[in-house]
Design a protein around this motif. Sequence first.
Motif, PDB file in Angstrom:
ATOM      1  N   CYS A   8       5.140  11.219  -9.610  1.00  0.00           N
ATOM      2  CA  CYS A   8       5.067   9.959  -8.871  1.00  0.00           C
ATOM      3  C   CYS A   8       5.351   8.796  -9.806  1.00  0.00           C
ATOM      4  O   CYS A   8       4.616   8.547 -10.760  1.00  0.00           O
ATOM      5  N   ASP A   9       6.438   8.087  -9.516  1.00  0.00           N
ATOM      6  CA  ASP A   9       6.813   6.895 -10.279  1.00  0.00           C
ATOM      7  C   ASP A   9       7.644   6.023  -9.356  1.00  0.00           C
ATOM      8  O   ASP A   9       8.487   6.536  -8.619  1.00  0.00           O
ATOM      9  N   ASP A  10       7.396   4.722  -9.371  1.00  0.00           N
ATOM     10  CA  ASP A  10       8.142   3.832  -8.485  1.00  0.00           C
ATOM     11  C   ASP A  10       9.543   3.532  -8.992  1.00  0.00           C
ATOM     12  O   ASP A  10      10.389   3.082  -8.231  1.00  0.00           O
ATOM     13  N   VAL A  25      10.903  23.107 -17.914  1.00  0.00           N
ATOM     14  CA  VAL A  25       9.820  23.784 -18.628  1.00  0.00           C
ATOM     15  C   VAL A  25       9.633  25.196 -18.054  1.00  0.00           C
ATOM     16  O   VAL A  25       9.519  25.352 -16.835  1.00  0.00           O
ATOM     17  N   PRO A  26       9.619  26.211 -18.922  1.00  0.00           N
ATOM     18  CA  PRO A  26       9.389  27.572 -18.418  1.00  0.00           C
ATOM     19  C   PRO A  26       8.058  27.657 -17.670  1.00  0.00           C
ATOM     20  O   PRO A  26       7.060  27.077 -18.083  1.00  0.00           O
ATOM     21  N   GLY A  27       8.067  28.367 -16.567  1.00  0.00           N
ATOM     22  CA  GLY A  27       6.859  28.531 -15.776  1.00  0.00           C
ATOM     23  C   GLY A  27       6.713  27.530 -14.647  1.00  0.00           C
ATOM     24  O   GLY A  27       5.820  27.641 -13.824  1.00  0.00           O
ATOM     25  N   VAL A  28       7.602  26.530 -14.598  1.00  0.00           N
ATOM     26  CA  VAL A  28       7.572  25.549 -13.510  1.00  0.00           C
ATOM     27  C   VAL A  28       8.543  26.011 -12.428  1.00  0.00           C
ATOM     28  O   VAL A  28       9.737  26.162 -12.670  1.00  0.00           O
ATOM     29  N   GLU A  29       8.000  26.248 -11.260  1.00  0.00           N
ATOM     30  CA  GLU A  29       8.798  26.755 -10.141  1.00  0.00           C
ATOM     31  C   GLU A  29       9.467  25.640  -9.355  1.00  0.00           C
ATOM     32  O   GLU A  29      10.616  25.745  -8.948  1.00  0.00           O
ATOM     33  N   ARG A  30       8.709  24.564  -9.107  1.00  0.00           N
ATOM     34  CA  ARG A  30       9.211  23.508  -8.228  1.00  0.00           C
ATOM     35  C   ARG A  30       8.672  22.174  -8.696  1.00  0.00           C
ATOM     36  O   ARG A  30       7.503  22.050  -9.037  1.00  0.00           O
ATOM     37  N   VAL A  31       9.545  21.167  -8.685  1.00  0.00           N
ATOM     38  CA  VAL A  31       9.136  19.798  -9.009  1.00  0.00           C
ATOM     39  C   VAL A  31       9.624  18.910  -7.891  1.00  0.00           C
ATOM     40  O   VAL A  31      10.824  18.853  -7.600  1.00  0.00           O
ATOM     41  N   THR A  32       8.700  18.216  -7.240  1.00  0.00           N
ATOM     42  CA  THR A  32       9.064  17.251  -6.211  1.00  0.00           C
ATOM     43  C   THR A  32       8.722  15.856  -6.732  1.00  0.00           C
ATOM     44  O   THR A  32       8.035  15.716  -7.740  1.00  0.00           O
ATOM     45  N   GLY A  37       2.066   5.595  -4.716  1.00  0.00           N
ATOM     46  CA  GLY A  37       0.754   6.212  -4.559  1.00  0.00           C
ATOM     47  C   GLY A  37       0.488   6.596  -3.118  1.00  0.00           C
ATOM     48  O   GLY A  37      -0.090   7.650  -2.840  1.00  0.00           O
ATOM     49  N   GLU A  38       0.944   5.759  -2.207  1.00  0.00           N
ATOM     50  CA  GLU A  38       0.770   6.048  -0.784  1.00  0.00           C
ATOM     51  C   GLU A  38       1.454   7.355  -0.404  1.00  0.00           C
ATOM     52  O   GLU A  38       0.918   8.167   0.349  1.00  0.00           O
ATOM     53  N   GLU A  39       2.671   7.553  -0.951  1.00  0.00           N
ATOM     54  CA  GLU A  39       3.427   8.767  -0.648  1.00  0.00           C
ATOM     55  C   GLU A  39       2.718  10.008  -1.197  1.00  0.00           C
ATOM     56  O   GLU A  39       2.651  11.042  -0.535  1.00  0.00           O
ATOM     57  N   VAL A  40       2.161   9.908  -2.387  1.00  0.00           N
ATOM     58  CA  VAL A  40       1.415  11.042  -2.962  1.00  0.00           C
ATOM     59  C   VAL A  40       0.228  11.390  -2.070  1.00  0.00           C
ATOM     60  O   VAL A  40      -0.012  12.562  -1.776  1.00  0.00           O
ATOM     61  N   LEU A  41      -0.513  10.377  -1.642  1.00  0.00           N
ATOM     62  CA  LEU A  41      -1.691  10.630  -0.807  1.00  0.00           C
ATOM     63  C   LEU A  41      -1.305  11.295   0.515  1.00  0.00           C
ATOM     64  O   LEU A  41      -2.059  12.133   1.024  1.00  0.00           O
ATOM     65  N   ALA A  42      -0.151  10.956   1.054  1.00  0.00           N
ATOM     66  CA  ALA A  42       0.303  11.560   2.311  1.00  0.00           C
ATOM     67  C   ALA A  42       0.822  12.988   2.091  1.00  0.00           C
ATOM     68  O   ALA A  42       0.595  13.866   2.930  1.00  0.00           O
ATOM     69  N   ARG A  43       1.497  13.222   0.979  1.00  0.00           N
ATOM     70  CA  ARG A  43       2.142  14.515   0.762  1.00  0.00           C
ATOM     71  C   ARG A  43       1.252  15.566   0.103  1.00  0.00           C
ATOM     72  O   ARG A  43       1.469  16.761   0.311  1.00  0.00           O
ATOM     73  N   TYR A  44       0.279  15.152  -0.680  1.00  0.00           N
ATOM     74  CA  TYR A  44      -0.540  16.127  -1.418  1.00  0.00           C
ATOM     75  C   TYR A  44      -1.167  17.187  -0.502  1.00  0.00           C
ATOM     76  O   TYR A  44      -1.094  18.378  -0.818  1.00  0.00           O
ATOM     77  N   PRO A  45      -1.784  16.801   0.614  1.00  0.00           N
ATOM     78  CA  PRO A  45      -2.431  17.830   1.449  1.00  0.00           C
ATOM     79  C   PRO A  45      -1.447  18.852   2.019  1.00  0.00           C
ATOM     80  O   PRO A  45      -1.828  19.976   2.316  1.00  0.00           O
ATOM     81  N   ILE A  46      -0.188  18.478   2.133  1.00  0.00           N
ATOM     82  CA  ILE A  46       0.833  19.380   2.678  1.00  0.00           C
ATOM     83  C   ILE A  46       1.409  20.267   1.577  1.00  0.00           C
ATOM     84  O   ILE A  46       1.510  21.479   1.719  1.00  0.00           O
ATOM     85  N   GLU A  47       1.771  19.646   0.448  1.00  0.00           N
ATOM     86  CA  GLU A  47       2.441  20.371  -0.635  1.00  0.00           C
ATOM     87  C   GLU A  47       1.483  21.098  -1.569  1.00  0.00           C
ATOM     88  O   GLU A  47       1.845  22.113  -2.151  1.00  0.00           O
ATOM     89  N   ARG A  57       1.102   2.140 -13.345  1.00  0.00           N
ATOM     90  CA  ARG A  57       1.373   0.858 -12.682  1.00  0.00           C
ATOM     91  C   ARG A  57       2.485   0.992 -11.650  1.00  0.00           C
ATOM     92  O   ARG A  57       3.621   1.295 -11.998  1.00  0.00           O
ATOM     93  N   MET A  58       2.110   0.756 -10.392  1.00  0.00           N
ATOM     94  CA  MET A  58       3.071   0.769  -9.289  1.00  0.00           C
ATOM     95  C   MET A  58       2.639  -0.275  -8.283  1.00  0.00           C
ATOM     96  O   MET A  58       1.455  -0.587  -8.185  1.00  0.00           O
ATOM     97  N   PRO A  59       3.592  -0.817  -7.520  1.00  0.00           N
ATOM     98  CA  PRO A  59       3.209  -1.755  -6.457  1.00  0.00           C
ATOM     99  C   PRO A  59       2.425  -1.023  -5.359  1.00  0.00           C
ATOM    100  O   PRO A  59       2.484   0.199  -5.257  1.00  0.00           O
ATOM    101  N   GLY A  60       1.709  -1.773  -4.561  1.00  0.00           N
ATOM    102  CA  GLY A  60       0.894  -1.158  -3.510  1.00  0.00           C
ATOM    103  C   GLY A  60      -0.315  -0.492  -4.136  1.00  0.00           C
ATOM    104  O   GLY A  60      -0.964  -1.057  -5.015  1.00  0.00           O
TER     105      GLY A  60
END
Length: 91
Positions: A8-10, A25-32, A37-47, A57-60
């Motif tokens: 998460c970075d703006d 990095v070896p061992g990392v399957e997926r990076v989204t 911050g709002e987007e992380v809070l919405a997506r975390y429960p799903i992903e 530091r990000m706006p919002g």
Amino acid sequence: RMATILVCDDAPLAREAIRRAVGSVPGVERVTAAGSGEEVLARYPIERPDLVLMDVRMPGIGGVEASRRLVAAHPHASVVMLTMAKPRISL
């Protein structure tokens, strides 16, 4: 088990650079990636990523507050805070 990461970075260039670096990095399957911050809070429960790399530091909802809310709602969430300090150059 392979790891999943949510970056998460703006700043789009920083977000993509971090996403690519972490993805190599070896061992990392997926990076989204998320742009707020709002987007992380919405997506975390799903992903349900194994790790969230959160810009401070990000706006919002900034990274500190987003992390606070994320861990309050999901106590097993793992968050690493990132920041880019601007170098001070004296001429």
